[in-house]
Design an enzyme around this catalytic site. Structure first.
Site, PDB file in Angstrom:
ATOM      1  N   HIS A  62       0.852  -1.185   0.000  1.00  0.00           N
ATOM      2  CA  HIS A  62       0.000   0.000   0.000  1.00  0.00           C
ATOM      3  C   HIS A  62       0.882   1.226   0.000  1.00  0.00           C
ATOM      4  CE1 HIS A  62      -3.197   2.781   1.073  1.00  0.00           C
ATOM      5  NE2 HIS A  62      -4.006   1.848   0.629  1.00  0.00           N
ATOM      6  N   ASP A  65      -7.897  -5.458  -0.021  1.00  0.00           N
ATOM      7  CA  ASP A  65      -8.391  -6.250  -1.146  1.00  0.00           C
ATOM      8  C   ASP A  65      -7.999  -7.714  -1.083  1.00  0.00           C
ATOM      9  OD1 ASP A  65      -9.801  -4.292  -2.487  1.00  0.00           O
ATOM     10  OD2 ASP A  65      -7.948  -3.405  -3.207  1.00  0.00           O
TER      11      ASP A  65
HETATM   12  N1  CMC Z   1       4.037  -7.339  -5.055  1.00  0.00           N
HETATM   13  C1  CMC Z   1       5.376  -7.346  -5.263  1.00  0.00           C
HETATM   14  N2  CMC Z   1       6.170  -6.288  -5.125  1.00  0.00           N
HETATM   15  C2  CMC Z   1       5.592  -5.154  -4.749  1.00  0.00           C
HETATM   16  C3  CMC Z   1       4.208  -5.058  -4.500  1.00  0.00           C
HETATM   17  C4  CMC Z   1       3.428  -6.213  -4.679  1.00  0.00           C
HETATM   18  N3  CMC Z   1       2.106  -6.193  -4.460  1.00  0.00           N
HETATM   19  N4  CMC Z   1       3.896  -3.785  -4.141  1.00  0.00           N
HETATM   20  C5  CMC Z   1       5.059  -3.111  -4.165  1.00  0.00           C
HETATM   21  N5  CMC Z   1       6.076  -3.945  -4.523  1.00  0.00           N
HETATM   22  C6  CMC Z   1       7.514  -3.619  -4.599  1.00  0.00           C
HETATM   23  C7  CMC Z   1       7.845  -2.828  -5.849  1.00  0.00           C
HETATM   24  O1  CMC Z   1       8.174  -3.666  -6.916  1.00  0.00           O
HETATM   25  C8  CMC Z   1       8.997  -2.001  -5.374  1.00  0.00           C
HETATM   26  O2  CMC Z   1      10.133  -2.838  -5.330  1.00  0.00           O
HETATM   27  P1  CMC Z   1      11.612  -2.249  -5.624  1.00  0.00           P
HETATM   28  O3  CMC Z   1      11.933  -1.393  -4.449  1.00  0.00           O
HETATM   29  O4  CMC Z   1      12.470  -3.471  -5.740  1.00  0.00           O
HETATM   30  O5  CMC Z   1      11.499  -1.485  -6.904  1.00  0.00           O
HETATM   31  C9  CMC Z   1       8.627  -1.668  -3.934  1.00  0.00           C
HETATM   32  O6  CMC Z   1       7.799  -2.762  -3.495  1.00  0.00           O
HETATM   33  C10 CMC Z   1       7.867  -0.362  -3.773  1.00  0.00           C
HETATM   34  O7  CMC Z   1       6.785  -0.401  -4.705  1.00  0.00           O
HETATM   35  P2  CMC Z   1       6.024   0.860  -5.254  1.00  0.00           P
HETATM   36  O8  CMC Z   1       5.315   0.468  -6.508  1.00  0.00           O
HETATM   37  O9  CMC Z   1       6.960   2.027  -5.278  1.00  0.00           O
HETATM   38  O10 CMC Z   1       4.985   1.107  -4.104  1.00  0.00           O
HETATM   39  P3  CMC Z   1       3.770   2.055  -4.197  1.00  0.00           P
HETATM   40  O11 CMC Z   1       3.585   2.591  -2.836  1.00  0.00           O
HETATM   41  O12 CMC Z   1       3.901   3.021  -5.308  1.00  0.00           O
HETATM   42  O13 CMC Z   1       2.605   1.037  -4.611  1.00  0.00           O
HETATM   43  C11 CMC Z   1       0.657  -0.231  -4.668  1.00  0.00           C
HETATM   44  C12 CMC Z   1       1.461   0.789  -3.878  1.00  0.00           C
HETATM   45  C13 CMC Z   1      -0.656  -0.499  -3.903  1.00  0.00           C
HETATM   46  C14 CMC Z   1       0.286   0.330  -6.030  1.00  0.00           C
HETATM   47  C15 CMC Z   1       1.484  -1.523  -4.827  1.00  0.00           C
HETATM   48  O14 CMC Z   1       1.862  -2.028  -3.558  1.00  0.00           O
HETATM   49  C16 CMC Z   1       0.757  -2.580  -5.631  1.00  0.00           C
HETATM   50  O15 CMC Z   1       0.808  -2.547  -6.858  1.00  0.00           O
HETATM   51  N6  CMC Z   1       0.066  -3.552  -4.947  1.00  0.00           N
HETATM   52  C17 CMC Z   1      -0.690  -4.543  -5.637  1.00  0.00           C
HETATM   53  C18 CMC Z   1      -2.024  -3.955  -6.067  1.00  0.00           C
HETATM   54  C19 CMC Z   1      -2.968  -3.800  -4.901  1.00  0.00           C
HETATM   55  O16 CMC Z   1      -3.160  -4.710  -4.083  1.00  0.00           O
HETATM   56  N7  CMC Z   1      -3.614  -2.641  -4.844  1.00  0.00           N
HETATM   57  C20 CMC Z   1      -4.642  -2.343  -3.829  1.00  0.00           C
HETATM   58  C21 CMC Z   1      -4.256  -1.213  -2.942  1.00  0.00           C
HETATM   59  S1  CMC Z   1      -5.304  -1.137  -1.511  1.00  0.00           S
HETATM   60  C22 CMC Z   1      -6.782  -0.583  -2.144  1.00  0.00           C
HETATM   61  C23 CMC Z   1      -6.868   0.875  -2.256  1.00  0.00           C
HETATM   62  O17 CMC Z   1      -6.731   1.560  -1.209  1.00  0.00           O
HETATM   63  O18 CMC Z   1      -7.075   1.341  -3.382  1.00  0.00           O
END
Ligand code: CMC
Length: 440
Positions: free
Chosen positions: A317, A374
């Site tokens: 998240h 989720d």
């Molecule tokens: N699985 C694997 N790796 C992940 C995941 C994941 N679900 N989420 C983040 N990472 C890794 C990402 O690859 C990155 O790694 P590195 O440092 O090696 O590059 C690191 O963690 C940081 O990721 P980020 O994309 O910069 O993190 P963010 O804060 O921008 O992303 C997120 C948040 C929710 C988009 C992401 O965690 C994600 O895509 N999760 C899966 C989709 C999901 O479950 N979304 C629902 C969110 S909750 C509902 C809502 O409130 O809308």
């Protein structure tokens, strides 16, 4: 430019930035909220220094002041109007939460009754709206239909489009909260070829929604109270979430003085994406793809190696870096629903095993990735009888109150200005125009 003072501890009034090239300094005020990090007010920075701040994806930017929802992502705290989400999910109803989000305080008995009366008496949609549906393919994604029909509401309710009239704002807020379940249920019924079910005023908000989705005119339908309570909790857990992508979209659209129906349609479009509201659908598809516990290590290998951008859906998240409090409430609710329905869902077992393995894996620990709301919501919704394509629609039904509360708060700000971020331009500098015949 180097920062010579930090905004870490109050009662600091300003931070001073020093431009290391010219030696010039700029004082930037520090503003404090009730709780949470202080913010550096950079509104005058460009005038003073000729420089913008650079924060793509807004990871360090507070885009507005708000009194509605507070999140402490490190501690796993979510509060609406000062009440914790655990208390609200346990002790209140979705209608109470809606009132609190919109009006600032939990309602007393009379206020709640009056509010429920208004919402209940706005649940029907203009009969002409029924014909909109016929224009869509039956196999359209329900979110595609929702983007269209919710935007279309502005074509029917001309008497509540004046955003500067408080009464009209209130009516459009009530209409949106009341009509979204009706439109969502109609979207579902249309997709399966069943007749639309008109809303029933003798049922609660959650009961009525289940009734409109699952009843048919040919038979009596009794709403299961355990499922109605679970539905109500799901609505509470998704009601608002501070300045997330879809809420920021609603605020941005609203900042141009667009009408509230158009703004909520914009929010729905943003929510559709799998990184946001589409994640619970993606979780079930992922569990389907993994298929069996034995395949978890191979799947996690793909995730950790970022093969084909594979992510563990339902994990991680932007704000919660410890736990998502909504996920814990939902996990408990998930058990209750499956028990009530006597369902043993292999997906639940698979999800629990996936969670157990991921939570002890250094990849997820180091990146502070935990199950989010989720991860379990899809399993409950599937058990309740909703197809995966409807999951994000249910999220939209719940989040409408958050969107409209945030929109209303923004419109009521005396200093409302259109949202207009700037950019760091990295394209070509000015160059001479080349005539078509001379281009290579
Ligand atoms: N699985 C694997 N790796 C992940 C995941 C994941 N679900 N989420 C983040 N990472 C890794 C990402 O690859 C990155 O790694 P590195 O440092 O090696 O590059 C690191 O963690 C940081 O990721 P980020 O994309 O910069 O993190 P963010 O804060 O921008 O992303 C997120 C948040 C929710 C988009 C992401 O965690 C994600 O895509 N999760 C899966 C989709 C999901 O479950 N979304 C629902 C969110 S909750 C509902 C809502 O409130 O809308």
């Amino acid at each position: 430019m180097s920062e010579t003072a930090k905004a870490a501890t109050p009662p600091q009034e300003a931070v001073t930035l020093t431009d290391s090239a010219s030696g010039k300094t700029f004082d930037l005020p520090v503003i404090s909220g009730t709780v949470g990090p202080h913010v550096i007010d950079v509104r005058k920075l460009y005038d003073q220094s000729g420089m913008f701040t650079f924060d793509p994806s807004y990871t360090s930017t507070a885009s507005c002041k708000s009194r509605i929802t507070y999140i402490d992502g490190d501690k796993g705290i979510l509060m609406h109007r000062g009440y914790t989400i655990e208390d609200l999910a346990e002790k209140s109803s979705f209608m109470e939460v809606c009132y609190a989000l919109l009006e600032g305080e939990l309602p007393n008995k009379e206020q709640l009754e009056e509010f429920e009366y208004h919402i209940t008496h706005h649940t029907m949609v203009h009969e002409q709206l029924h014909f909109f549906y016929r224009g869509f393919r039956r196999d359209a994604h329900p979110m595609a239909v929702m983007c269209g029909v919710v935007g279309g509401l502005a074509a029917f309710y001309h008497d509540s489009l004046d955003i500067y009239d408080p009464k009209q704002r209130e009516i459009s807020a009530h209409r949106l909260i009341a009509k979204l379940p009706t439109l969502a249920a109609m979207t579902y019924k249309y997709s399966i070829g069943q007749p639309f079910m008109y809303p029933r005023n003798d049922l609660s908000f959650a009961e009525n929604f289940l009734y409109m989705c699952f009843a048919v005119p040919a038979e009596e339908y009794k709403v299961n109270p355990v499922l109605a309570r679970a539905m109500d909790k799901i609505f509470i857990l998704h009601a608002d979430h501070e300045q997330n992508a879809s809420t920021s979209t609603v605020r941005m659209a609203g900042s141009s003085q667009a009408n509230p129906f158009a703004c909520i349609a914009a929010g729905i479009a943003c929510l559709w994406g799998p990184a946001h509201g589409g994640a619970n659908q993606a979780v079930l598809e992922m569990l389907e793809e993994i298929g069996h516990k034995d395949n978890i290590p191979e799947f996690l290998r793909k995730v950790k190696e970022k093969q084909d951008n594979t992510r563990l859906m339902g994990f991680g998240h932007r704000v919660y870096k410890n736990h998502d409090p909504r996920a814990q409430v939902l996990k408990k609710e998930c058990d209750a629903v499956l028990r009530e329905l006597g369902i043993t869902d292999p997906h639940l077992e698979l999800a629990m095993e996936l969670e157990r393995i991921a939570l002890s894996d250094p990849y997820f620990i180091e990146r502070k990735l935990f199950p989010n709301v989720d991860f379990y919501s899809g399993i409950i919704l599937k058990a309740m009888g909703f197809p995966v394509e409807m999951f994000t629609v249910l999220f939209a039904v719940a989040r409408t109150v958050g969107w409209i509360s945030q929109w209303k708060e923004m419109i009521e700000e005396p200093t409302l200005k259109i949202g207009r971020p700037r950019q760091l331009y990295t394209g070509a500098a000015q160059r001479p125009y080349v005539a078509l015949k001379d281009r290579k």
